[in-house]
Design an enzyme around this catalytic site. Sequence first.
Site, PDB file in Angstrom:
ATOM      1  N   ASP A 216      11.742 -74.079 -58.793  1.00  0.00           N
ATOM      2  CA  ASP A 216      13.148 -74.158 -58.406  1.00  0.00           C
ATOM      3  C   ASP A 216      13.203 -74.663 -56.965  1.00  0.00           C
ATOM      4  OD1 ASP A 216      16.064 -73.502 -58.166  1.00  0.00           O
ATOM      5  OD2 ASP A 216      15.670 -72.493 -60.059  1.00  0.00           O
ATOM      6  N   HIS A 239      12.743 -78.103 -56.778  1.00  0.00           N
ATOM      7  CA  HIS A 239      14.046 -78.757 -56.817  1.00  0.00           C
ATOM      8  C   HIS A 239      14.498 -79.206 -55.439  1.00  0.00           C
ATOM      9  CE1 HIS A 239      15.164 -76.586 -60.853  1.00  0.00           C
ATOM     10  NE2 HIS A 239      14.097 -77.349 -60.940  1.00  0.00           N
TER      11      HIS A 239
END
Length: 393
Positions: A216, A239
């Site tokens: 993430d 991310h």
Amino acid sequence: MGASNSSFLHLFFFLLYFAWATIVDASSFNILDFGGASDGKTDNAKAIKSAWAKACSSQGKNTVLIPKGTYLSGPVLLEGKCNGPITFQLQGLIKAPIDMNSYGWFSFSHVDQLTVTGGGAFDGQGQKAWANNNCDKDPNCKLPISIRFDFVTNSIVQGISSINSKAFHMNVLGCNNLKFISVRISAPENSRNTDGIHIGESTGISVAHSIIGTGDDCISIGPGNNDINIFDVQCGPGHGISIGSLGKYTNEEPVRGVVVQHCSLTGTDNGVRIKSWPDSPKQGIASNLTFDDIIMKNVQNPIIIDQQYCPFGSCNQKKSSLIQISKVKFNNIRGTSASPVAISIICSKTFPCQNVELSEINLKYNGGDSTSSTTTNVKPRVSGQIYPSLPSA
């Protein structure tokens, strides 16, 4: 003679006091002396909490020591207020139970002058949790955060690692003047919701000289933050480095003063990103945001402002975000994009982005063709080389 004896006694008692003070300032509480065991099977939670309680209640500078070895530990809450500066010295490897439903694994709460160091690692053993993660379907899902810092002030986290967390690796809430230096955070690309460091409602937080790779955001900066500095962070996989998401809840405070500088992102889904929900329940602010001297290596969305952020289709995309984004600078950002669109700035129709500046941008498409850019509800100011060029107004 009397004066001489008096001087001698004063010197003697000063040295005696100094020796006593030095001992007080150097007390170390080894968890092995409190029933701990480095066999990788014994639950050391009680030993760790007992050592912390003794160190916290003692005068002067004190240390909780977890020596080299492998330790199992259930959830641990380590609270202040302590009677002096306190160090959590992790030299070994601590493993979390595989099955654990606690909201937090290690929690440091209401501590002033905390140092977390020692070169050791926290292993969240999150593989089973990733496989069973249903947070895309269940908005009330709760997965244990590996390390929580709640209302911690004037503190430093240096030279430790977090691996394979079940959810967030580190969560910062309500903290002031907290520094992360030379931390290493690691989880595989498919480990969902394993943000490296999430920062919320805090002031004066810095992350520097660190390596973060997760499933993430490497670093996520939520609402209510002021004076956040990210410097020399290597991010990937993950991310990217994100401000947001913003505008999901009613009681969100503004984000002001974020600097991301001298960082590199490799193989990430996003590079530097600002994101807000389109159906914000209340007006909000994100301002004075600077991204400077950033290297992108095969990044899917190198520069992105997304005010239509709506993962899993869980919001009303027909609405417009109420978050006012302003005073944003993207400077000296270069490298390669994994997609043809290297710059995407999609702002709110209700509150168009204000004072967005881009300078010295050079992002080439790894696929061989030229890169492009897209902008909506924004009139950026540009200077120096800009590649790809922005659409004309």
